[in-house]
Design a protein around this motif. Structure first.
Motif, PDB file in Angstrom:
ATOM      1  N   ASP A 139       0.832  -1.210   0.000  1.00 56.22           N
ATOM      2  CA  ASP A 139       0.000   0.000   0.000  1.00 56.22           C
ATOM      3  C   ASP A 139       0.863   1.255   0.000  1.00 56.22           C
ATOM      4  N   LEU A 140       1.868   1.277   0.871  1.00 53.59           N
ATOM      5  CA  LEU A 140       2.750   2.443   0.941  1.00 53.59           C
ATOM      6  C   LEU A 140       3.551   2.615  -0.341  1.00 53.59           C
ATOM      7  N   LEU A 141       4.019   1.511  -0.913  1.00 50.40           N
ATOM      8  CA  LEU A 141       4.774   1.575  -2.167  1.00 50.40           C
ATOM      9  C   LEU A 141       3.916   2.147  -3.280  1.00 50.40           C
ATOM     10  N   TYR A 142       2.655   1.722  -3.322  1.00 54.79           N
ATOM     11  CA  TYR A 142       1.729   2.229  -4.344  1.00 54.79           C
ATOM     12  C   TYR A 142       1.509   3.731  -4.187  1.00 54.79           C
ATOM     13  N   ILE A 143       1.245   4.162  -2.965  1.00 53.14           N
ATOM     14  CA  ILE A 143       0.956   5.580  -2.729  1.00 53.14           C
ATOM     15  C   ILE A 143       2.189   6.445  -2.984  1.00 53.14           C
ATOM     16  N   ILE A 144       3.338   6.015  -2.491  1.00 51.72           N
ATOM     17  CA  ILE A 144       4.581   6.779  -2.695  1.00 51.72           C
ATOM     18  C   ILE A 144       4.938   6.850  -4.178  1.00 51.72           C
ATOM     19  N   SER A 145       4.784   5.722  -4.888  1.00 52.31           N
ATOM     20  CA  SER A 145       5.061   5.717  -6.334  1.00 52.31           C
ATOM     21  C   SER A 145       4.134   6.668  -7.068  1.00 52.31           C
ATOM     22  N   SER A 146       2.864   6.701  -6.651  1.00 56.49           N
ATOM     23  CA  SER A 146       1.897   7.604  -7.293  1.00 56.49           C
ATOM     24  C   SER A 146       2.255   9.058  -7.045  1.00 56.49           C
ATOM     25  N   LEU A 147       2.700   9.365  -5.832  1.00 55.29           N
ATOM     26  CA  LEU A 147       3.067  10.745  -5.510  1.00 55.29           C
ATOM     27  C   LEU A 147       4.320  11.185  -6.256  1.00 55.29           C
ATOM     28  N   ILE A 148       5.263  10.262  -6.425  1.00 55.47           N
ATOM     29  CA  ILE A 148       6.521  10.589  -7.118  1.00 55.47           C
ATOM     30  C   ILE A 148       6.313  10.675  -8.625  1.00 55.47           C
TER      31      ILE A 148
END
Length: 217
Positions: free
Chosen positions: A161-170
């Protein structure tokens, strides 16, 4: 009558799940009801009702709301995996836990709706932003629920979940499906980008239900 009774039991269990979270219960409240409003108020006082304010709404909401919306659901999953004795939670006719977890997501949606109502009253062009966030949250919920029963690891669920959100923000400036994007959101791209994201989330819920139904942890 039976479905109504099951729903009442699910609501009661969801309330118990919230109580069992202890200090974790306050994390989404801190994010949604304190930090986000402060950021939005600062932006409003600086920019007024303007395009810059709309950009800030989009950035702040996409940064905070997707992760905050699934906090209660994901944190509650810890009681259903990994520890000795969790099998007792599945010794009943209610082996499928999707409703219990979804109610926690629904409670978060109610909280988000209050913020959305105030923001959209101030600037009505922000409406598509909150629709997109609901669809993103459904995707994340489905992803979390599916991973929970296929990996039997809450750590993996949280990391993905965190990887998905961080990737989306970056990478949000680019259109890379299924990462959500931070550029202008219209009703048009809601239909061809975010709606499929929500549908995939529902499909992942279905996969999780099948695994949950036949494989008690």
């Amino acid at each position: 009558m039976c479905n109504k009774k099951n729903l009442i039991f699910s609501i009661q269990r969801s309330i118990l799940n919230l109580k069992n979270l202890k200090f974790l219960f306050f994390i989404p409240i801190l994010l949604i009801d304190i930090i986000l409003p402060i950021l939005l108020i600062i932006s409003y006082r600086t920019n007024g009702v303007s395009e810059e304010f709309l950009i800030d709404i989009r950035q702040y909401c996409f940064m905070i709301l997707p992760i905050a919306s699934i906090c209660w659901s994901v944190f509650s999953m810890k009681d259903y995996v990994g520890e000795i004795g969790t099998e007792i939670l599945y010794i009943s006719n209610n082996k499928v836990k999707i409703v219990d977890f979804f109610l926690l997501l629904f409670y978060s949606f109610i909280n988000i709706f209050i913020i959305a109502l105030i923001v959209c009253y101030t600037i009505n062009t922000a409406i598509p932003i909150f629709i997109a966030i609901i669809l993103i949250s459904i995707f994340l919920f489905g992803l979390s629920y599916c991973l929970l029963y296929y990996t039997k690891s809450l750590t993996i669920v949280i990391m993905v979940d965190l990887l998905y959100i961080i990737s989306s923000l970056i990478l949000g400036r680019y259109t890379i499906f299924p990462l959500y994007v931070l550029n202008q959101i219209t009703y048009s791209n809601l239909c061809y980008f975010y709606l499929p994201l929500g549908i995939i989330g529902i499909f992942l819920c279905g996969l999780g239900i099948e695994k949950n139904k036949y494989n008690c942890i």
